[in-house]
Structure formats: C-alpha cells, structure tokens
Scaffold this active site. Structure first.
Site, mmCIF file in Angstrom:
data_model
loop_
_atom_site.group_PDB
_atom_site.id
_atom_site.type_symbol
_atom_site.label_atom_id
_atom_site.label_comp_id
_atom_site.label_asym_id
_atom_site.label_seq_id
_atom_site.Cartn_x
_atom_site.Cartn_y
_atom_site.Cartn_z
ATOM 1 N N GLU A 191 -1.743 -6.997 7.083
ATOM 2 C CA GLU A 191 -0.363 -6.417 7.765
ATOM 3 C C GLU A 191 -0.323 -7.720 9.625
ATOM 4 O OE1 GLU A 191 2.676 -6.260 7.843
ATOM 5 O OE2 GLU A 191 3.045 -4.423 7.531
ATOM 6 N N HIS A 226 0.763 -1.115 -0.192
ATOM 7 C CA HIS A 226 0.025 0.605 0.158
ATOM 8 C C HIS A 226 0.577 1.113 0.307
ATOM 9 C CE1 HIS A 226 1.251 1.072 3.749
ATOM 10 N NE2 HIS A 226 0.666 -0.628 4.792
#
EC number: 5.4.2.11
Length: 249
Positions: free
Chosen positions: A88, A10
């Site tokens: 994550e 990202h």
C-alpha cells in the site's frame, strides 16, 4: 487474442472497519474481509478465469485475500510472487489515525487531498518512529534509501512501475493470465498507468475491497476493456463508501 489481468483489492481489514489510515502497517482481515475474498474467488470462477500466476504484496491483508480467493477458485497451486513494491501507499504520520477525526481536525478537503490527490504527500513519519520500515525484518535486504516515510500516489506509481515492467508485463506478453492481490493505492497507481488517467481524474477513482477488476489487454498491453465482476451497482456503491471514508460526520 487479448491478455487478461485481474486487480483485486484486499478484503476489509481490521483498520478498514475502524476507518483508520493503514498504509504499511501490517493489519489482518476481518471476518467480513475473508468473506469478501472468498466471494471474489467465486466471481472469478464464475467468469471462467484460469490464472497462470499471481502477485501480491508483503502485507498479510493482501496475502490472505489471495489465499482465500485462490482456494475458492480451486487454484491454490498457482505460483505466487510477493514484492514490497506492491505494498500500500505509505501514509506517513497519518498511519493509525482515525479518518473522521483527522477530517474534523484538518478539514475534509485537506484529508481528501492527502488521500486521493496524485502528487501531494501526507506528513512523514520520523526516522526514530518505531513503525519505520527499516525496523521491519521483511525489508532488511532493501537499501534504507528506498524505504518510504511518506508517499503520494505519484511516489507509489514510481515504486510499482519497475515491478510491473520487470515481472508482470513480461508474463502478460507471454500470454499468461495474471492475478494481482494488492491495495487501494498500489492498484489505483496501476489503474492510472493502464488507463492513462489524468492526474485530475484519478482523484475520483476509488477501488472497493474484494471486488475483482478484470482488464482485457491487447498484444501491446493497451487496455481493450475493463469491468468489475459481479453486480456493477454493488461495485459502484462500494466505491462510493471508500470515497466517503474521509468525511467528517
């Protein structure tokens, strides 16, 4: 004929810009992060990549990066699959802490071990912590036993691999070109798996934000080649910036 897979971390998040540990906390992109995602889309378009399917996590920084990149690619219509398994790495009690302050308190070596080692977990969050994933309705359908309170990279790989085997690998085996928009450590886990990287070498692998990493895979999904799109020197500098985030001033 090789299969093509792109791993895209990202764009810069609000906590990336503040140098904080983020993990499973759902933090959005900065304006720079949106620009990085758009530029990633342009780089993939210049490469001539035509995707068949995209995957992302349940965290908005990865979701919004994918949306921005697909818009720049003019491939907004692609089917998108979301999974918590691409989230994550859970940073436990480090989540929300400033990385430099944490390095000053615990030492750079300890913070680097927490950030980049393969099998060492940071301290866990407490079960009564308001940020525990069991209090987030996006995970309501999951067994509480699978929700992490901290993770090592090894734990992250163990979480990601079932999704790779059940969802992504079959698509690649079907000759589909696949884009994954995810996070530094969930992508490091896949990088380790694909490249059969040793536990020691993965310590020095840093994935920069917003730069597409293109893999070409054989018909048995072995790595034929991989490279960052765009300027390789810029990718190297960006990776070095990631490596330096846990150093005390």
């Amino acid at each position: 004929m090789t299969r093509k897979l792109v791993l895209l971390r990202h764009g810069q998040s609000q906590w990336n810009s503040m140098n904080r540990f983020t993990g499973w906390v759902d933090i959005g992109l900065t304006e720079q992060g949106h620009q990085e995602a758009t530029m990633a889309g342009h780089l993939m378009k210049e490469e001539g990549l035509e995707f068949d399917v995209a995957h992302t996590s349940l965290l908005k920084r990865a979701i919004h990066t994918l949306q921005d990149a697909l818009k720049a690619l003019d491939q907004d219509w692609l089917p998108i699959y979301k999974s918590w398994r691409l989230n994550e790495r859970h940073y436990g009690a480090l989540q929300g802490l400033d990385k430099i302050d944490t390095a000053a308190k615990h030492g750079e070596e300890q913070v680097n071990i927490w950030r980049r080692s393969y099998d060492i977990q940071p301290p866990p969050i407490d079960l009564d912590d308001p940020s525990h994933p069991m209090r987030d309705r996006r995970y309501a359908a999951l067994d509480r036993k699978v929700l992490p309170v901290t993770e090592s990279l090894k734990n992250t790989l163990e979480r990601v691999l079932p999704y790779w085997n059940d969802a992504i690998a079959p698509q690649l085996n079907d000759n589909k070109t696949v884009l994954i928009s995810a996070h530094g450590n969930s992508l490091r886990a896949l990088y380790k798996y694909l490249n059969q990287e040793s536990d020691e070498k993965i310590l020095n692998v840093n994935i920069p934000t917003g730069i597409p990493l293109l893999f070409e895979l054989s018909d048995t999904l072995q790595v034929v080649s991989y490279r960052y799109l765009g300027d390789p020197d810029a990718a190297q500098r960006a990776a070095e910036m990631v490596a330096n985030q846990g150093k005390a001033k």
